[in-house]
Design an enzyme around this catalytic site. Structure first.
Site, PDB file in Angstrom:
ATOM      1  N   GLU B  24       0.270  -1.385   0.326  1.00 25.06           N
ATOM      2  CA  GLU B  24       0.336  -0.054  -0.232  1.00 25.06           C
ATOM      3  C   GLU B  24       0.886   1.122   0.475  1.00 25.06           C
ATOM      4  O   GLU B  24       0.647   2.321  -0.712  1.00 25.06           O
ATOM      5  CB  GLU B  24      -1.011  -0.028   1.288  1.00 25.06           C
ATOM      6  CG  GLU B  24      -1.879  -0.968   1.165  1.00 25.06           C
ATOM      7  CD  GLU B  24      -2.992  -0.739   0.411  1.00 25.06           C
ATOM      8  OE1 GLU B  24      -3.377  -0.230  -1.024  1.00 25.06           O
ATOM      9  OE2 GLU B  24      -4.112  -1.296  -0.011  1.00 25.06           O
ATOM     10  N   ASN B  28       1.224   4.163  -2.895  1.00 26.52           N
ATOM     11  CA  ASN B  28       0.951   5.880  -3.032  1.00 26.52           C
ATOM     12  C   ASN B  28       1.927   6.420  -3.236  1.00 26.52           C
ATOM     13  O   ASN B  28       2.262   7.453  -3.617  1.00 26.52           O
ATOM     14  CB  ASN B  28       0.558   5.761  -1.237  1.00 26.52           C
ATOM     15  CG  ASN B  28      -0.766   5.402  -0.629  1.00 26.52           C
ATOM     16  OD1 ASN B  28      -1.312   5.325  -1.848  1.00 26.52           O
ATOM     17  ND2 ASN B  28      -0.615   5.778   0.005  1.00 26.52           N
ATOM     18  N   ARG B  77      -7.726   5.461 -10.294  1.00 23.21           N
ATOM     19  CA  ARG B  77      -9.477   4.554 -10.399  1.00 23.21           C
ATOM     20  C   ARG B  77      -9.080   3.603 -10.965  1.00 23.21           C
ATOM     21  O   ARG B  77      -9.599   2.497 -10.826  1.00 23.21           O
ATOM     22  CB  ARG B  77     -10.442   5.930  -9.618  1.00 23.21           C
ATOM     23  CG  ARG B  77     -10.084   6.134  -9.022  1.00 23.21           C
ATOM     24  CD  ARG B  77     -11.315   7.270  -8.347  1.00 23.21           C
ATOM     25  NE  ARG B  77     -10.756   8.660  -7.565  1.00 23.21           N
ATOM     26  CZ  ARG B  77     -11.367   8.735  -6.663  1.00 23.21           C
ATOM     27  NH1 ARG B  77     -12.079   8.115  -6.316  1.00 23.21           N
ATOM     28  NH2 ARG B  77     -10.923   9.899  -5.704  1.00 23.21           N
TER      29      ARG B  77
HETATM   30  N1  LIG Z   1       3.390   9.054  -0.444  1.00 25.51           N
HETATM   31  C1  LIG Z   1       2.222  10.222  -0.405  1.00 25.51           C
HETATM   32  N2  LIG Z   1       2.522  11.800  -0.529  1.00 25.51           N
HETATM   33  C2  LIG Z   1       1.807  12.803  -1.709  1.00 25.51           C
HETATM   34  N3  LIG Z   1       0.438  11.979  -0.956  1.00 25.51           N
HETATM   35  C3  LIG Z   1      -0.036  10.818  -0.647  1.00 25.51           C
HETATM   36  C4  LIG Z   1       0.921   9.798  -0.198  1.00 25.51           C
HETATM   37  N4  LIG Z   1       0.116   8.727   0.731  1.00 25.51           N
HETATM   38  C5  LIG Z   1      -0.891   9.311   0.818  1.00 25.51           C
HETATM   39  N5  LIG Z   1      -0.978  10.321   0.084  1.00 25.51           N
HETATM   40  C6  LIG Z   1      -2.157  11.072   0.018  1.00 25.51           C
HETATM   41  O1  LIG Z   1      -3.284  11.136   0.863  1.00 25.51           O
HETATM   42  C7  LIG Z   1      -4.467  10.362   0.527  1.00 25.51           C
HETATM   43  C8  LIG Z   1      -5.190   8.857   1.203  1.00 25.51           C
HETATM   44  O2  LIG Z   1      -4.011   7.995   1.358  1.00 25.51           O
HETATM   45  P1  LIG Z   1      -4.875   6.435   0.701  1.00 25.51           P
HETATM   46  O3  LIG Z   1      -5.612   6.208   2.209  1.00 25.51           O
HETATM   47  O4  LIG Z   1      -3.599   5.537   0.500  1.00 25.51           O
HETATM   48  O5  LIG Z   1      -5.697   6.170  -0.137  1.00 25.51           O
HETATM   49  P2  LIG Z   1      -5.324   6.625  -2.089  1.00 25.51           P
HETATM   50  O6  LIG Z   1      -4.291   6.552  -2.416  1.00 25.51           O
HETATM   51  O7  LIG Z   1      -6.498   5.257  -2.282  1.00 25.51           O
HETATM   52  O8  LIG Z   1      -6.275   7.694  -2.248  1.00 25.51           O
HETATM   53  C9  LIG Z   1      -4.268  10.285  -0.763  1.00 25.51           C
HETATM   54  O9  LIG Z   1      -5.358  10.496  -1.590  1.00 25.51           O
HETATM   55  C10 LIG Z   1      -3.016  10.770  -1.015  1.00 25.51           C
HETATM   56  O10 LIG Z   1      -4.190  12.690  -1.331  1.00 25.51           O
HETATM   57 MG   LIG Z   2      -3.367   4.875  -1.509  1.00 27.20          MG
END
Ligand SMILES: Nc1ncnc2c1ncn2[C@@H]1O[C@H](COP(=O)(O)OP(=O)(O)O)[C@@H](O)[C@H]1O
Ligand SMILES: [Mg+2]
Ligand code: SF4
Ligand code: SF4
Lengths: 450, 115
Positions: B24, B28, B77
């Site tokens: 995960e 990200n 998505r």
């Molecule tokens: N490494 C990262 N760098 C920048 N923003 C991040 C990062 N990881 C997560 N985020 C932010 O946090 C939000 C939530 O992350 P997550 O729970 O993994 O959901 P998703 O990846 O499905 O959007 C992301 O939509 C993004 O805005």
């Molecule tokens: Mg994610």
């Protein structure tokens, strides 16, 4: 504990060519002193090496065909036919004809493993419903119970025990169609002849080596109900000539001692996806071919398969019809199987009572012994030693050429590094390393000469 | 990493948790920060995974941690990523989780899973 696997090597035929070491999904084969050897703790009987070997040096250790005429008459012999057997024969052969041919060959009783398959389908439907209820009531996470994984293919079960231990609780925890049918046959014959259940010899006609291994080392039980396993390709010519002698089809129900044909649901199990299609769910996935199975098990372990309730992995392409001990190629077999399934459905529609009775038998018995993990992938029983070994392995690997050429007898440079760490190989088994070494020695000698 | 933990003989349950959490965090870094690097440290009783990126950073970490919160673009998505469950899943599958982030500089997610 008896033998752990049934695939074996004919040393005289082996040329030491290294074709087999690359395809083995568990890296169980090494070529040493010019001959392949199989690590019995790692071999899962997938049969890839039987298929790959150009010299036909690999085979399955099955039982020899019995002398059915001079056998002690007090011990009746029953044979169990897996649904995949039918696909070995084309029209005009029908299931009834194939069953009759088994009597002609000399067996006293014949049972279709499809009976046990129907019982498995029934019990699996119940389990899926139970687990669904558990998740709906909030008692469990979807991903901690689903997907349920079929345990019908013993190769898959052994693979999970070795490499996907976290998935052991996902396996369907009861006897295979073969075991169920064998148990059913034993009881049926014992009561028909009023003899002891132990006084019956039960033979299984196997499409694969792994089914033989589970009769020696059963899954979840102390003892298998099957006494002997015959390789399908060994019996094939006998069936063929019996079929040729008697091209006339007779209603199987008129056969002496025959319990009756199984329904179409059990027959379907021969093909990949056949089992899953008998369950009350469209959220299923059928995967065939051992390397595909491996990638799907990875996905499941990482919880990347969302929304899937049931996975049916088959080691062989096409399912059991593609087993390593079968005769017909899996594509023809699949086309033929369609004919047998269609005929089974037609029969059922004509006389439902006659065919659906096995479907409701509560025959599937749960595993009595919990399935154990196989730790042979672990570098050492002690975690600290294992970590040291892992580090050494990485260090050695950096010095190896990274060609994965197989000339050392190990499938990859990483596997050689592991063998060196475990004391089973030398760095100079690598021919590139050996060349470097020789050059160095030659240089040293030159220096001496000067 | 999974292979390494398996060879060492770590409990399958812990390997599974570490693999899910790491996956995960990597996803990200790929979708929100155009990639990053992974540092894995194996200790006798635990594995420590750091996923480091030089992406946009996370302005509101508490909000990002909420289930279902996502700023993932539609393209992600469509590929099945970006359901806003990544960070909550990391939390669920790890024994310790830390997010060091600075807007405009990048994000480091540290995950510890005990054996
Ligand atoms: N490494 C990262 N760098 C920048 N923003 C991040 C990062 N990881 C997560 N985020 C932010 O946090 C939000 C939530 O992350 P997550 O729970 O993994 O959901 P998703 O990846 O499905 O959007 C992301 O939509 C993004 O805005
Ligand atoms: Mg994610
Ligand atoms: S049967 Fe499969 S697991 Fe066993 S040695 Fe051959 S390729 Fe490897
Ligand atoms: S798919 Fe069927 S034939 Fe092939 S190994 Fe598994 S049980 Fe045997």
């Amino acid at each position: 504990m008896g033998k752990l696997h049934s695939v074996s090597l004919n040393r005289d035929r082996c040329m030491g060519c290294t074709n087999c070491i690359k395809g083995c999904p568990t890296e169980a084969i090494r070529v040493r002193d010019g001959k392949a050897c199989i690590d019995e703790n790692r071999c899962i009987d997938c049969g890839e090496c039987i298929r790959i070997c150009p010299h036909h040096a690999k085979s399955a250790q099955c039982d020899p065909f019995p002398d059915l005429t001079s056998r002690n008459a007090s011990k009746p012999a029953a044979v169990l036919l897996p649904p995949s057997l039918y696909a070995q024969f084309g029209p005009p052969a029908t299931r009834s004809m194939i069953i009759r041919s088994m009597y002609a060959i000399g067996f006293d009783f014949v049972y279709e493993v499809a009976i046990g398959a129907e019982a498995c389908s029934l019990r699996t439907r119940e389990i899926i419903a139970e687990k669904r209820a558990l998740v709906q009531s909030g008692g469990s996470d979807f991903s901690s119970v689903f997907p349920l994984i079929s345990s019908a293919c013993p190769v898959v079960v052994r693979l999970i025990q070795m490499k996907y231990k976290a998935l052991i609780p996902h396996l369907i925890p009861f006897d295979s169609p073969m075991e169920i049918t064998a148990g059913f046959a034993r009881k049926d014959i014992a009561s028909k002849l009023a003899i002891s259940p132990d006084a019956i010899d039960i033979y299984f006609l196997s499409p694969c080596p792994s089914k033989r291994t589970v009769t020696i080392n059963p899954l979840g039980q102390n003892k298998s109900e099957v006494n002997f396993v015959l390789a399908l390709h060994d019996v094939y010519p006998l069936i063929l000539s019996a079929l040729e002698k008697e091209q006339k089809d007779t209603d199987a129900a008129t056969l002496h001692a025959f319990v009756g044909l199984a329904g179409s649901e059990g027959v379907q199990w021969a093909c990949a996806g056949g089992e899953a299609s008998t369950l009350d769910t469209e959220k299923y996935m059928a995967v065939d071919g051992i390397h595909n199975v491996i990638s799907i098990l990875d996905e499941i372990e990482n919880e990347r398969l969302k929304d899937i309730e049931f996975v049916e992995p088959s080691c062989c392409f096409g399912g059991c019809i593609g087993g390593p001990l079968t005769v017909t190629n899996p594509f023809s077999a699949k086309a033929r199987m369609r004919g047998f399934i269609k005929a089974a459905i037609d029969d059922e529609e004509r006389s439902p009572d006659k065919f659906l009775r096995f479907r409701h038998l509560q025959l599937a018995s749960s595993w009595k012994i919990p399935l154990e993990a196989n730790n042979s992938m672990q570098l050492d029983a002690d975690i600290n030693t294992a970590m040291d070994k892992y580090e050494q392995m990485e260090r050695i690997l950096e010095t190896l050429p990274g060609l994965d050429c197989g000339a050392c007898g190990a499938p990859t440079c990483a596997a050689l590094a592991e063998d060196i760490v475990q004391g089973n190989a030398l760095e100079t088994d690598c021919i590139i390393k050996l060349k470097e070494h020789i050059r160095k020695v030659a240089q040293d000698i030159n220096l001496l000469d000067l | 990493m999974k292979k390494m933990l398996t060879r060492i003989g770590v409990r399958p349950e812990s390997i599974k948790r570490a693999a899910i959490a790491m996956y995960e965090a990597e996803i990200n870094a790929v979708i929100h920060a155009r990639g990053g690097k992974a540092i894995v440290m194996i200790l006798p009783d635990s594995v420590r995974i750091e996923i480091v990126d030089q992406g946009p950073g996370i302005p509101d970490v508490d909000l990002a941690m909420k289930e279902g919160y996502s700023t993932a673009p539609d393209t992600a998505r469509e590929m099945g990523f970006g359901a806003g469950m990544g960070l909550p899943n990391i939390k669920k599958h790890s024994d310790e989780m830390k997010i060091d982030t600075e807007v405009g500089k990048g994000t480091t997610v540290t995950i510890i899973v005990r054996f």
